[in-house]
Every structure is written in C-alpha cells, then in structure tokens.
Design a protein around this motif. Structure first.
Motif, short mmCIF file in Angstrom:
data_model
loop_
_atom_site.label_atom_id
_atom_site.label_comp_id
_atom_site.label_asym_id
_atom_site.label_seq_id
_atom_site.Cartn_x
_atom_site.Cartn_y
_atom_site.Cartn_z
N GLY A 152 0.83 -1.20 0.00
CA GLY A 152 0.00 0.00 0.00
C GLY A 152 0.86 1.25 0.00
O GLY A 152 1.94 1.28 0.59
N TYR A 153 0.38 2.28 -0.68
CA TYR A 153 1.16 3.53 -0.78
C TYR A 153 0.20 4.70 -0.56
O TYR A 153 -0.78 4.85 -1.28
N ILE A 154 0.49 5.51 0.46
CA ILE A 154 -0.32 6.69 0.73
C ILE A 154 0.33 7.88 0.06
O ILE A 154 1.42 8.32 0.44
N GLY A 155 -0.33 8.41 -0.97
CA GLY A 155 0.17 9.59 -1.67
C GLY A 155 -0.43 10.84 -1.07
O GLY A 155 -1.56 10.83 -0.58
N GLU A 196 -4.65 10.29 7.21
CA GLU A 196 -3.55 9.35 6.96
C GLU A 196 -3.84 8.00 7.60
O GLU A 196 -3.57 6.95 7.01
N ALA A 197 -4.39 8.02 8.81
CA ALA A 197 -4.75 6.77 9.48
C ALA A 197 -5.82 6.03 8.70
O ALA A 197 -5.74 4.80 8.51
N ASP A 198 -6.83 6.78 8.22
CA ASP A 198 -7.90 6.15 7.43
C ASP A 198 -7.35 5.53 6.16
O ASP A 198 -7.75 4.42 5.77
N ALA A 199 -6.43 6.22 5.50
CA ALA A 199 -5.83 5.69 4.27
C ALA A 199 -5.08 4.40 4.55
O ALA A 199 -5.19 3.42 3.80
N ALA A 200 -4.33 4.38 5.64
CA ALA A 200 -3.60 3.16 6.00
C ALA A 200 -4.55 2.01 6.29
O ALA A 200 -4.32 0.87 5.83
N LYS A 201 -5.63 2.31 7.00
CA LYS A 201 -6.59 1.25 7.34
C LYS A 201 -7.26 0.69 6.09
O LYS A 201 -7.47 -0.53 5.98
N VAL A 202 -7.59 1.56 5.14
CA VAL A 202 -8.19 1.11 3.87
C VAL A 202 -7.24 0.18 3.13
O VAL A 202 -7.64 -0.88 2.63
N LEU A 203 -5.97 0.56 3.07
CA LEU A 203 -4.98 -0.26 2.37
C LEU A 203 -4.79 -1.60 3.06
O LEU A 203 -4.67 -2.65 2.40
N ILE A 204 -4.78 -1.60 4.39
CA ILE A 204 -4.63 -2.85 5.14
C ILE A 204 -5.84 -3.75 4.92
O ILE A 204 -5.70 -4.97 4.74
N GLU A 205 -7.03 -3.15 4.88
CA GLU A 205 -8.25 -3.92 4.60
C GLU A 205 -8.22 -4.54 3.20
O GLU A 205 -8.81 -5.60 2.97
N GLY A 207 -5.66 -5.79 1.89
CA GLY A 207 -4.67 -6.87 1.88
C GLY A 207 -3.22 -6.43 1.95
O GLY A 207 -2.32 -7.29 1.93
N ALA A 208 -2.97 -5.13 2.02
CA ALA A 208 -1.57 -4.67 2.08
C ALA A 208 -0.95 -5.05 3.41
O ALA A 208 -1.53 -4.81 4.47
N ASP A 209 0.23 -5.67 3.36
CA ASP A 209 0.97 -5.95 4.59
C ASP A 209 2.26 -5.13 4.67
O ASP A 209 3.07 -5.31 5.56
N VAL A 210 2.41 -4.21 3.71
CA VAL A 210 3.48 -3.21 3.74
C VAL A 210 2.83 -1.87 3.39
O VAL A 210 2.07 -1.79 2.42
N ILE A 211 3.14 -0.83 4.17
CA ILE A 211 2.60 0.50 3.90
C ILE A 211 3.77 1.47 3.71
O ILE A 211 4.64 1.59 4.58
N HIS A 214 3.81 9.02 1.63
CA HIS A 214 4.41 10.31 1.29
C HIS A 214 3.58 11.39 1.96
O HIS A 214 3.23 12.41 1.37
N THR A 215 3.20 11.13 3.20
CA THR A 215 2.54 12.09 4.07
C THR A 215 3.37 12.17 5.34
O THR A 215 4.23 11.33 5.58
N ASP A 216 3.08 13.17 6.16
CA ASP A 216 4.09 13.58 7.14
C ASP A 216 3.89 13.13 8.58
O ASP A 216 4.79 13.30 9.40
N SER A 217 2.74 12.59 8.92
CA SER A 217 2.53 12.24 10.33
C SER A 217 2.88 10.78 10.57
O SER A 217 3.08 9.99 9.64
N THR A 218 2.89 10.41 11.84
CA THR A 218 3.17 9.02 12.20
C THR A 218 1.89 8.19 12.30
O THR A 218 1.94 7.03 12.72
N ALA A 219 0.76 8.77 11.90
CA ALA A 219 -0.52 8.05 12.02
C ALA A 219 -0.53 6.72 11.27
O ALA A 219 -1.05 5.73 11.79
N PRO A 220 0.04 6.63 10.04
CA PRO A 220 0.08 5.32 9.38
C PRO A 220 0.90 4.29 10.15
O PRO A 220 0.58 3.10 10.13
N GLN A 221 1.94 4.75 10.85
CA GLN A 221 2.73 3.83 11.68
C GLN A 221 1.86 3.25 12.80
O GLN A 221 1.90 2.04 13.09
N ALA A 222 1.09 4.13 13.42
CA ALA A 222 0.22 3.69 14.52
C ALA A 222 -0.85 2.73 14.02
O ALA A 222 -1.15 1.72 14.68
N ALA A 223 -1.41 3.02 12.84
CA ALA A 223 -2.43 2.13 12.27
C ALA A 223 -1.85 0.76 11.97
O ALA A 223 -2.49 -0.28 12.21
#
Length: 357
Positions: A152-155, A196-205, A207-211, A214-223
């Motif tokens: 998954g890639y968050i642009g 950013e957290a929502d985007a990460a959650k969508v990608l994980i849903e 099937g992405a197991d790698v995220i 290119h956004t600046d917060s740590t929210a995807p890390q937490a997700a």
C-alpha cells in the motif's frame, strides 16, 4: 548638569551600539506547511533551523510560522516576514512556489529559498532532495518482505515528486518480487493524522501488509502497529518510536548542512540563485536504521543498493523501462535525465490506476 549630560550621551551611545549590534544579526525565516511536532517533514526542516542557530549563535535570529496553508495565506506570511526584516526566507513546501515568486518580486533585497519547486528568480533559489533514491531502497525491502504481495502507498498530492517516489518504489519492489502489486490511496494532504490513518486502514483492509507513505505524520505507523503483521517505513524523519516493527527503516531528510551553507552565503554576501537537487551521496537523503525485523540477507541487499546509488554506480531509473501504457521510455542501460524526473507525470509499466488530475 554635566554629569547628567554625560550619562545621557553615554546612554545614547550605548543605544546606538546595541542597535548596530542587532542590525548585524542575519534574520532567517522559515515557512512550514505542518506543525513542527509532526514527526516527519516539518520536524526535520525545523531541526535544520535549530542547526542554523547552533552553528551561528548570536550572529543569527531565526523565526518560523508553522501550519501555513498552501495558497494566499502563505503569501501573507512571507510578506510579513520580509516586512519584519528577514534577510533570508526558506519556504518549505511545493505549493508555496508561486507565492514565493510573487513575494520575492516585491522584496528584491531579500533572499528566498523554495523547497521542491522549479521556479527561480534573481533572489529565489530552489532546493530539493532525491527522495526517490531512498524509495528504491524501501521498495526492495517491501518487495522482499510482503507475504500478501500487496504493498500500500499513501500519496499526498499527485505532483512529480510524489509520482517519482511511487515509480521508484514500485520498480525496485518488482525487481525483488515480480508478483508485487501496488495499491495507491491519495490523501490530498501533507499532514492530517486522521486522513492518513484512514488511508492506512483502507490499504490494510485491501490486503496490504506493507505501507509506504508520502505524508508527514506518524498516524500510518500507529495504524500498522494496531493491525499487527504490517510493516512501514519512516517518512522524512526516522519515526524511530515505531521500531523495530512496524517501522523497519526510514528516509530521513537532512536539511541542516544546506541551511547552514545558505545562511553563511547571505552573511558573506556570496549568495546566488541556484538549483540544488542532492541525494544519498551528498547526505541530504539518509536511510534510517534497517532493523532486525528485516531478514539479514534482505538487509544486506538493501545496504548494497544504497551504497551503489551513493557511489554513482547505479541510478534508480535505469532501463529497460516502459511507461504504464506500454510505450518505450528507457532503453537497456539508459538512465532518466533530471528534466524528465523533475516533471514526471506518468506511471511506469505495471502500476495500476490513473494519476489524478
């Protein structure tokens, strides 16, 4: 009476000396798109600002304004900095490009430095880092470590800088694992933890197991941490609070040497309008610690790739490569020129979906 006059004269002289001393200070301003505590992009720019203060001490005064939207408000902030006596102003986001040019015209004696843009003027320089070099290393690790074959890639925004990063990561993930697919979610923000957290959650849903992000917060890390078996990479800053997993490595933007050098140039009177685009070799792009969550052989390969980029043996955009539509782009052994990379507006072959307009 004479004593009073003498004291008054001394006070005036002291005041004049103090004023002259204050005027000798070089005033350096920074305009930030996010908060200094974002843990990513703006955090690293502010570390550069602090390095300027540490380097020059009382010879400089630095000021900054954080969380400035890209657009008319940025122009207002830059104008106020110039009116307040800034000698040098760093504007640190792509969307500040036109406001920087507009304000620079009104203040020809003030020097401006714009990050990630391409428009220059006699008193405007541009600078950026070759983040795509770091994306190549991340892509290799991602391709080797994914078990679902979905990355998954968050642009943030569909600008050349972000498109370059997606392409570079994908090319090297595919080299490592021909079965890899990329799923891309556009957040249309540089910094918004909730989005950013929502985007990460969508990608994980999906099937992405790698995220990658290119956004600046740590929210995807937490997700990713909440999800469990998902790995991530620090963006712009180390984001080390999430290692050894999910954050298994990072791209770190090291702006301090550039900020110090450009401030020194203003002090020396040697400042000129330049275009700087540095990478791993120059130290502007650093690869954060690759943790032991990465298998030893994969880590060794990633370090070898990083070193080959640093010493100029390898360019992340080396042919044969085709564009997404199947047309030829780079022949065997041919490398992309900077002009094409700077304006990149296409995906490479194998990437799915369209770049939003």
């Amino acid at each position: 009476m004479k004593l009073t006059k003498l004291l008054a004269t001394g006070a005036v002289a002291l005041g004049l000396a103090t004023g002259a001393w204050a005027q000798d200070k070089t005033k350096v301003g920074f305009v930030y798109v996010g908060p200094v505590g974002d843990g990513g992009w703006t955090y690293e720019h502010d570390k550069g600002r602090q390095a300027v203060e540490k380097e020059f001490g009382d010879k400089v005064e630095t000021v900054f304004v954080e969380s400035v939207p890209e657009g008319p408000d940025a122009e207002r902030v830059m104008t106020q900095m110039a009116l307040d006596g800034a000698d040098l102003i760093f504007t640190t986001s792509f969307g500040y490009m036109d406001p920087t040019i507009n304000v620079a015209k009104k203040f020809p004696d003030v020097k401006f430095e714009h990050a990630t843009g391409y428009k220059t003027a006699p008193n405007v320089s541009v600078y950026s880092a070759r983040f795509y070099e770091g994306r190549a290393v991340q892509g290799h690790i991602a391709g080797k470590m994914t078990e679902s074959n979905i990355v998954g890639y968050i642009g943030s925004y569909p600008i050349p800088e972000v498109v370059r990063g997606i392409n570079s990561a994908f090319i090297h993930a595919r080299k490592a694992n021909p079965d890899v697919q990329f799923k891309i979610v556009w957040a249309y923000t540089w910094f918004d933890p909730a989005k950013e957290a929502d985007a990460a959650k969508v990608l994980i849903e999906q099937g992405a197991d790698v995220i990658l992000q290119h956004t600046d917060s740590t929210a995807p890390q937490a997700a990713a941490q909440d999800a469990g078996n998902v790995i991530t990479f620090g963006q712009a800053s180390d984001m080390s609070e999430y290692k050894p997993k999910p954050r298994v490595s990072s791209i770190i933007d090291n702006w301090a040497p550039y900020y110090i050098a450009r401030t020194q140039a203003v002090m020396d009177g040697t400042w000129e309008s330049t275009s700087t685009w540095d990478g791993i070799r120059e130290g502007m792009v650093e690869i954060g610690e690759i943790t032991d969550a990465v298998p030893a052989d994969v880590k060794e390969e990633a370090v070898a790739l990083m070193n080959s980029i640093a010493n100029g043996e390898y360019h992340p955009f080396t042919g044969p490569l085709k564009k997404q539509d199947g047309s030829d782009w780079l022949a065997e052994g041919e490398t992309a020129d900077d002009g094409t990379l700077a304006g990149m507006n296409f995906y490479v072959e194998g990437l799915e979906g369209e770049i939003p307009q």
